[in-house]
Design a protein around this motif. Structure first.
Motif, PDB file in Angstrom:
ATOM      1  N   GLU A   1       1.297  -3.180   6.709  1.00  0.00           N
ATOM      2  CA  GLU A   1       1.150  -4.618   6.933  1.00  0.00           C
ATOM      3  C   GLU A   1       1.125  -5.403   5.630  1.00  0.00           C
ATOM      4  OE1 GLU A   1      -1.890  -5.930   9.508  1.00  0.00           O
ATOM      5  OE2 GLU A   1      -1.477  -4.405  11.031  1.00  0.00           O
TER       6      GLU A   1
ATOM      7  N   GLN B   1       4.523  -6.093   4.174  1.00  0.00           N
ATOM      8  CA  GLN B   1       5.445  -7.012   4.849  1.00  0.00           C
ATOM      9  C   GLN B   1       5.631  -8.283   4.040  1.00  0.00           C
ATOM     10  OE1 GLN B   1       4.149  -7.715   8.880  1.00  0.00           O
ATOM     11  NE2 GLN B   1       3.873  -5.521   9.320  1.00  0.00           N
TER      12      GLN B   1
ATOM     13  N   THR C   1       7.748  -2.930  12.993  1.00  0.00           N
ATOM     14  CA  THR C   1       7.428  -3.902  11.935  1.00  0.00           C
ATOM     15  C   THR C   1       8.633  -4.780  11.635  1.00  0.00           C
ATOM     16  OG1 THR C   1       5.902  -2.294  10.951  1.00  0.00           O
ATOM     17  CG2 THR C   1       6.618  -4.128   9.556  1.00  0.00           C
TER      18      THR C   1
ATOM     19  N   LYS D   1       9.154  -7.347  14.152  1.00  0.00           N
ATOM     20  CA  LYS D   1       8.095  -8.331  14.035  1.00  0.00           C
ATOM     21  C   LYS D   1       8.433  -9.405  13.003  1.00  0.00           C
ATOM     22  CE  LYS D   1       3.115  -8.589  13.169  1.00  0.00           C
ATOM     23  NZ  LYS D   1       1.921  -7.804  12.813  1.00  0.00           N
TER      24      LYS D   1
END
Length: 1564
Positions: free
Chosen positions: A287, A290, A323, A326
């Motif tokens: 995360e 990202q 991911t 996303k």
């Protein structure tokens, strides 16, 4: 701005590598280029601190193996330790330790420590090795980084995009200036895929696998990085134009960021902005990661994710997919390496993506754009520190603007324009007078000189342009770094500008070369020259400003200083302007003399030059070997020769014996653009001769595969080497064969070398014929050449197909081996003294001057050669005098010894004694000859006299030694024979004298008894009785019979003609009637058709009469010297005279065409005069030996004896005085006369005037200087026309003058007097004792024994008259002891008496006549030489020794001074033979059978004369001045009309004449 505090890791790394003292940016390129011990030895790394230097050394040699030095050898790192865990499965977490450094850390450390110029050079060399180079360089802790634009600006590449492949065109550009799309490869956190390896796979398709980017599987690749995270490297793929080989059709750049992008955000941001696409290598995305991917803005279409799709990581792959969805990432930009795909297959997949991206890629990636982007992102730019200098360079470029380069050069660089080229052509014409007007070569030459002055005046009126003023201002800074930045910026911009302008011209040129249209080729060749503009043109303009501007302002005078600083900094200096084919000598002299001063006058140079065809890798060879930067691209067209000075490190100077290695790079020989033009061979010959002549080592680049090209190059090179051999220069030659496969080289080696040697031998013979020299059969005849050691096979430069091929490691390794061999050879072969800059400049001047003449070998003059030759002549003269002195000493002692032989010995005994002495002297002469030859051999082994330059003269001097030995042998043998005849004749006279002495003594005793029986008589009465008795006793005394001297002379004359069948002419000859009138040359004395032409007949007779008169005057001097000697006539005197006549007739026969009748009449004339003079000599000798005259000398003694005996008085002191006066005094005087000649010569040769006699050339200088100062026309006439007589008289007067100064003669006489009186005193002391040491008894008999002993002790020193002794001993009454004391006292009185006599006695002239060794003759032999005079102007030969092969003179004269005039006008000829022999003019005389013959080929008729051009235009001013001053007087004297002299000659002053004389004889 660099951080002030260096991080711990950086500090540790620098310390570990020994680089802390160089941080930041203190390591310079210049320091690495110095020649030191490491240049020779390729030692492996023993310590970590060795690694950086090993890497740099290898890198500068473009050796791709440089990255393999990052680890120490195992044995140095420590023995391999045994372990219980050989499989490495221990759970221990201890980090592995390595005895090395990560290659990336090493590169970063070196870039941080290197200054800007070394960074640029490192980038260039790394790029040539096909290594990636730094684009962004991290600083400490990756907290800051620099964009390395400056470092990349030196990389120039060539490539062929597929759109140009059909036309076979190419693009050449600075790689950073080209708009090439950039693809960046980065890593997010850890990736199991190696992006560097993937990149290497991509870039190596079509080539062998290359490790362009360093990766983990390379040697040392697992060593943990310390300071290189954040480094961005870049490399380029460049197409070759071959679709089957090229990966991409257009050039592509690839960047590689080291480390995690999350830790190098600035670098990542920069790459995102400048890249066409970014490939992010990752395994998963957390995360917090990202944000890193989304922080770059809306560039998702640029991003490509590269994921290693392993089967066991399925969960990670699913997480990654979630991911990406996303963050709305394009799934088409995700590339997954499947587990079954290998690296090559996946690389092809990546290539596909890159090709797709290329279609839409924007290529606006110029340096200005990326620089601005770097500033926006807060990155440093390495160019920022040189912005001021960049702007200064841009200001000059703005001056060029849109105008064409030829127009810019014409307006802003006017000094090197057409005027300079016209001047160069004029100077060449001055040396090659191929056309001239009716007034002759000298007038034509003067006109050319006037034009030359006009052009120089025009040049001097040119003003400095704004562009050049700006250039000078910018390089005038005291800060070296600023000057270097300015020069580099200007070079980069000028090169870039030239590339643009020249591209179209070069394509046209290539087309015309195919069409082979010479006119168009010539035009395009000129256009290429004129369209070329670089730093060298600005430097050339500076030099020409200094060369021509008369006003010596501070700004002008400092230009050589500026250029010298640039030379010291390693910038090239133009040696030969190839555009104008000229050498700016004044500029070159000034610049290099400044360099000489800067290094404290210690500038020993080793000059290494390379020659070969264009684009054969000459410059690359030098660049690889020494790390220098000679231009190698085809961006501009440069002609001529350039040199770079490389310093030798202090630690290596003593071993190498040099301070600098000078590298000379040249334009290509037989270059394609020159080969089809006129005079290309001559142009190449000039260049090769000039450069090879300056070299100590010459490297010839040849290609064995092209037989025609090889022959052309070999012929040019061999021609140059042949010329060097003839002028005494012998450079070491190495042939380099490039592009030879190393594996096959050995097997082909011997065959190819044999073929090369055959070619060299063939070229040697061709060159010898062209130079009109005796044919040299083999190449080894002209050069020390070893087939094994002087040939080098070097592999091809590129390992693969350019432009993506790296430099072949075999190439750099072989070049390194070659360099090592050269340095080792230099160390071991110290055969001569190295040239320093002043000597090098003399070579430049003399070689260039000779090169401009058509006949180089016979045009060459060099002051270094002249000095070396003159030094040898001086040494040779000293050895010769030592030889002569040794023989004179032996001769003096031997003559005394022979004269002291018992007079009662018969002739046979005397003859045997003489024969023994002849053998003895023969052995002595052989021994002295051997010593002299040993001296010569030793001299040629010296390293401080530049003997290598005069090697060819060694044979001449050896022959001169042989001739000297023969001459002395003949002279001494003749002297011994004369001595024998003298003794024989004296013996006859003494026998008569002895007979009459006995009669006189008997008469004296009878008279004594008679008077004693008579009454006591007074002394007067006794004297009266004695006189009566003497008259009666001597009334009928007779002397020796007079010989028929005329008959003896005639007998020798007939012997002289015994084999000539002319005795009929001598049958009724009476010498008493010969030589009474002046000798007249007649028509019957001359053969040939000219004598039948009235005008020619008078000229021939007049010429012959003049020569004969001069000879007869000289012959009369020789005759007088014989007659003056106190000796009897000997037949050898006549033989010597006749030999002199024969030599004269033989030397002049060809010129005058004389016949046998002339020789007979001349010899009769000489013998007629000689017979009368020899008769007088003989009569004088008989008079001196006449018994009556001899007895008259003793008459006073007999009278005193008679009176003393009558009165029974003590006669001790009187007898002692008579003994000293009549026996010792004549012997002492004879001793002094025998010794004084040698002493006078020694005195003059060691006095302040010794230099005048040190060599023939210096003697000539002094005598001509004195003539100028004396300003006496008659002296000039005698010097020119009766040279031998003038020199003899000059020497004679000089000796007299020397002997008068400071009572020199009296001092010499007194010195000899002291020597001999001391010897006599010692002899008296020794004679007063018997061999046992017991004193002689004090009685009368012992007195007689004493006299006998004295004679025996002095038998080798003096000759005491025997009859005088016996006369003294007549009725002696004195006992021995008082007589000894009386003799000692009388000897002391004699010494005082003679000392007083020396101050009041006869003049020096009379004394010189009495000497057995004539000092004037000895000095004449020393300086006169062979006696030959120039056939055109009568200048005397000054060559050393007497057996030289070629006659030469330092300075020649207008021919009119040698009595030459034009037949049609009878005007004196003003032409100089030094000009004529290099012109198209012709001459005719009796030798040419009155047919015109080219002066250029004068050696056809005068093969033993060497007439080079004058060393300078002013050198002949001396004789030009004399001709102008005395023109009318010479004309009147020679019965001709005054010469038409050029106007320029009338401006020559006496000071100019003296300066010209100094120039001609190299007097400073």
């Amino acid at each position: 701005m660099l951080e002030k505090v260096i991080s711990g890791r950086l500090s540790n790394t620098l310390s570990k590598l020994g680089l802390e003292d160089f941080y930041p940016n203190k390591l310079t390129l210049r320091s690495l280029l110095e020649i030191n011990k490491d240049s020779m030895y390729e030692n492996s790394t023993s310590f970590l601190k060795d690694i950086p230097w090993y890497f740099l050394k290898k890198l500068l040699k473009i050796n791709a193996e440089c990255r393999r030095c990052i680890q120490l050898p195992v044995e140095e790192a420590g023995e391999y330790e045994e372990t219980d865990d050989p499989l490495g499965i221990s759970l221990s977490t201890t980090e592995d330790t390595h005895s090395g450094v990560n290659a990336l850390d090493l590169i970063v450390a070196l870039f941080l420590c290197a200054d800007s110029f070394l960074q640029q050079e490192m980038s260039l060399r790394m790029s040539m090795c096909q290594f990636s180079v730094p684009l962004l360089l991290p600083h400490s802790n990756n907290s800051q980084c620099s964009l390395m634009l400056w470092a990349l600006r030196g990389i120039v590449k060539e490539w062929c995009p597929h759109v140009l492949s059909e036309s076979k065109g190419f693009i050449e550009d600075v790689i950073i200036e080209a708009n090439i799309p950039l693809f960046s490869f980065v890593r997010l956190k850890n990736s199991s895929l190696s992006k560097s390896q993937i990149l290497n796979h991509i870039l190596s398709q079509g080539q062998q696998n290359q490790n362009i980017f360093i990766h983990r599987d390379m040697e040392g690749g697992t060593i943990k990085r310390q300071i290189s995270d954040g480094l961005v490297e870049i490399c380029w793929f460049l197409p070759s134009g071959k679709e089957n080989l090229d990966i991409f059709p257009e050039p592509v750049a690839f960047a590689n960021l080291r480390g995690d992008i999350s830790e190098s955000h600035a670098q990542f941001s920069f790459l995102v902005h400048v890249s066409a696409a970014i490939f992010v290598f990752l395994d998963k995305v957390e995360e917090n990661e990202q944000e890193t991917l989304t922080s770059t803005g809306d560039v998702k279409n640029k991003l490509f994710l590269v994921v290693n799709g392993k089967e066991q990581n399925r969960e990670e792959m699913m997480s990654l997919k979630t991911t990406l969805e996303k963050i709305d990432f394009l799934m088409s930009n995700v590339m997954v390496k499947k587990s079954k795909e290998n690296g090559a297959e996946f690389s092809r997949k990546l290539c596909g993506s890159i090709k797709k991206s290329l279609v839409n890629a924007k290529t606006e990636n110029g340096p200005n754009i990326i620089r601005e982007k770097a500033f926006e992102l807060g990155l440093l730019v390495d160019e920022s520190i040189s912005r001021k200098q960049e702007r200064a360079a841009e200001e000059i470029m703005r001056g060029i603007g849109l105008q064409s380069i030829p127009d810019y050069k014409k307006d802003n660089l006017p000094f090197q324009g057409e005027t300079w080229k016209s001047l160069s052509r004029l100077q060449m014409n001055l040396c090659r007078i191929n056309t001239c007007d009716d007034k002759g070569t000298e007038d034509y030459k003067s006109k050319i000189q006037e034009k030359e002055k006009e052009i120089k005046k025009q040049q001097a009126e040119c003003k400095l342009s704004e562009g050049l003023q700006s250039f000078i201002n910018n390089i005038s800074t005291s800060k070296k770094e600023e000057r270097d930045f300015f020069l580099k910026w200007l070079k980069l911009k000028l090169d870039s500008h030239s590339r643009e302008k020249l591209s179209e011209l070069r394509n046209q040129f290539k087309e015309q070369c195919k069409n082979k249209n010479p006119e168009l080729i010539k035009e395009l060749d000129q256009a290429l020259l004129e369209s070329s503009l670089g730093i060298e043109h600005f430097m050339r303009e500076m030099g020409l400003i200094y060369e021509f501007l008369q006003e010596n302002t501070e700004e002008i005078s400092c230009l050589p200083h500026l250029a010298a600083e640039m030379v010291m900094d390693g910038h090239p200096l133009e040696l030969l302007d190839g555009d104008a084919s000229n050498v700016p000598e004044k500029w070159l002299l000034a610049v290099l003399n400044e360099v000489h001063k800067k290094v404290g006058n210690r500038s020993r140079l080793l000059v290494l030059a390379v020659l070969g065809v264009q684009s054969s890798g000459k410059s690359t060879l030098l660049n690889t070997m020494f790390g220098v930067q000679f231009p190698v691209s085809s961006g501009r067209c440069t002609r001529g020769a350039y040199m770079i000075f490389l310093r030798v490190n202090e630690d290596y100077k003593s071993e190498l014996d040099y301070d600098f290695i000078v590298l000379i790079d040249t334009e290509g020989l037989k270059s394609p653009q020159m080969a089809q033009l006129e005079n290309s061979y001559e142009h190449d010959n000039q260049l090769a001769t000039f450069v090879i002549g300056l070299s100590d080592i010459a490297i010839i680049n040849i290609a064995m595969e092209n037989s025609t090209e090889m022959k052309d190059i070999l012929q040019i090179a061999v021609h140059a080497f042949l010329r060097m051999k003839e002028i005494g220069k012998k450079p070491v030659c190495h042939f380099v064969h490039q592009n030879v496969g190393v594996v096959s080289a050995h097997s082909k080696c011997m065959t190819e070398r044999k073929y090369l040697l055959d070619q060299l031998n063939e070229m040697t013979q061709i060159a010898s014929q062209m130079e009109k020299l005796p044919t040299n059969k083999l190449f080894t005849d002209i050069l020390d050449y070893d087939v094994e050691k002087n040939n080098w096979n070097i592999p091809g430069l590129w390992h693969g197909t350019p432009p993506m091929a790296p430099v072949n490691t075999g190439y750099s390794e072989t070049v390194a081996e070659f360099k090592k061999y050269l340095l080792e050879t230099i160390k071991s072969n110290k055969t001569s003294e190295p040239n320093q800059i002043p000597e090098f400049l003399k070579w430049v001047t003399s070689l260039w001057r000779a090169v401009k003449y058509e006949n180089f070998i016979f045009s060459f003059r060099n002051t270094l050669v002249a000095h070396a030759y003159d030094n040898l002549c001086k040494e040779f003269n000293q050895w010769e005098w030592k030889f002569r002195k040794e023989i004179y000493s032996w001769q003096q002692q031997t003559e005394v010894e022979i004269l002291n032989i018992d007079t009662e010995s018969n002739v046979e005994v005397l003859t045997n004694k003489i024969e023994k002495k002849k053998q003895e002297v023969s052995d002595k002469i052989t021994n002295e000859e051997k010593k002299m030859k040993e001296n010569l051999d030793e001299y040629y082994k010296r390293t401080d006299r530049r003997v290598n330059l005069i090697e060819k003269y060694k044979v001449d001097f050896q022959n001169s030694i042989d001739r000297l030995a023969n001459e002395i042998q003949l002279s001494v043998t003749t002297k011994l024979e004369c001595t024998l005849q003298l003794i024989v004749n004296t013996k006859k006279a003494l026998e008569l004298q002895r007979k009459y002495r006995v009669l006189i003594e008997e008469a004296v005793m009878k008279l004594l008894y008679k008077c004693k029986e008579a009454s006591t008589l007074s002394e007067d009465e006794l004297t009266k009785e004695f006189e009566k008795m003497w008259s009666e006793s001597t009334a009928n005394l007779s002397g020796l019979e007079e010989r028929d001297i005329a008959g003896c002379v005639l007998k020798q004359l007939r012997k002289n003609f015994s084999n000539r069948n002319v005795n009929q002419e001598l049958v009724n000859v009476d010498l008493n009637n010969e030589g009474l009138q002046k000798f007249k040359a007649k028509s019957k004395h001359i053969d040939g058709w000219q004598i039948k032409v009235p005008v020619l007949k008078q000229i021939k007779k007049k010429d012959l009469q003049f020569s004969t008169d001069s000879f007869l005057e000289s012959s009369t001097q020789l005759l007088e010297s014989k007659v003056e000697a106190n000796q009897d006539y000997h037949d050898s005197f006549t033989r010597e005279l006749l030999e002199n006549v024969h030599t004269f007739v033989d030397q002049n026969h060809k010129h005058h065409k004389t016949n046998t009748k002339y020789e007979i009449d001349l010899k009769l004339h000489v013998c007629g005069i000689a017979s009368r003079e020899f008769l007088k000599m003989h009569q004088k000798f008989l008079s001196n030996l006449n018994p009556k005259n001899q007895l008259e000398k003793f008459k006073p003694g007999y009278l005193s004896d008679f009176i003393d005996l009558y009165k029974e008085r003590d006669d001790c002191q009187r007898k002692a005085n008579d003994y000293i006066k009549l026996c010792i005094k004549p012997a002492v005087e004879d001793f002094i006369n025998r010794s004084l000649g040698v002493d006078i010569v020694d005195e003059i040769l060691t006095s302040q005037h010794s230099a005048e006699y040190s060599s023939r050339s210096f003697f000539q200088y002094n005598i001509q200087k004195e003539l100028l100062e004396k300003d006496d026309f008659e002296c000039f006439v005698k010097y020119i026309n009766k040279y031998e007589i003038y020199v003899k008289n000059w020497i004679y007067e000089h000796i007299k003058q020397q002997l008068k100064q400071n009572e020199t003669l009296n001092k010499l006489k007194n010195r000899n007097l002291k020597i001999i009186t001391e010897k006599i005193a010692d002899a008296i002391k020794a004679a007063s004792k018997r061999p046992s040491g017991v004193p002689l008894p004090d009685d009368t008999e012992s007195t007689k024994e004493l006299i006998k002993n004295i004679r025996e002790h002095l038998v080798k020193e003096i000759s005491i008259p025997v009859e005088a002794e016996k006369t003294i001993m007549f009725q002696i009454q004195s006992t021995c002891h008082p007589f000894i004391n009386s003799v000692k006292m009388a000897l002391e009185n004699l010494a005082n008496e003679l000392e007083n006599e020396y101050f009041t006695s006869e003049g020096i002239t009379e004394i010189l006549k009495k000497l057995t060794v004539k000092p004037q003759d000895e000095l004449f032999k020393r300086v006169f030489g062979c006696g030959n005079q120039c056939p055109f102007c009568k200048a005397p030969c000054e060559a050393g020794g007497k057996e030289h092969k070629l006659h030469s003179a330092a300075i020649h004269r207008p021919q009119g001074l040698g009595r030459y005039n034009y037949i049609e006008t009878t005007k004196l000829v003003p032409e100089l033979c030094t000009t004529l022999v290099h012109s198209n003019a012709k001459f005719k005389n009796s030798l040419t059978d009155s047919k015109f013959h080219p002066y250029k080929e004068y050696r056809t008729f005068y093969p033993d004369w060497h007439i080079p051009p004058d060393p300078s235009i002013e050198a002949s001013d001396y004789w030009k001045y004399i001709l102008v001053k005395y023109n009318d007087q010479f004309a009147k004297k020679y019965q001709a009309k005054p010469a038409d002299v050029p106007k320029a000659w009338r401006r020559i002053s006496q000071e100019d004449a003296l300066k010209g004389l100094n120039d001609a004889f190299n007097i400073k």
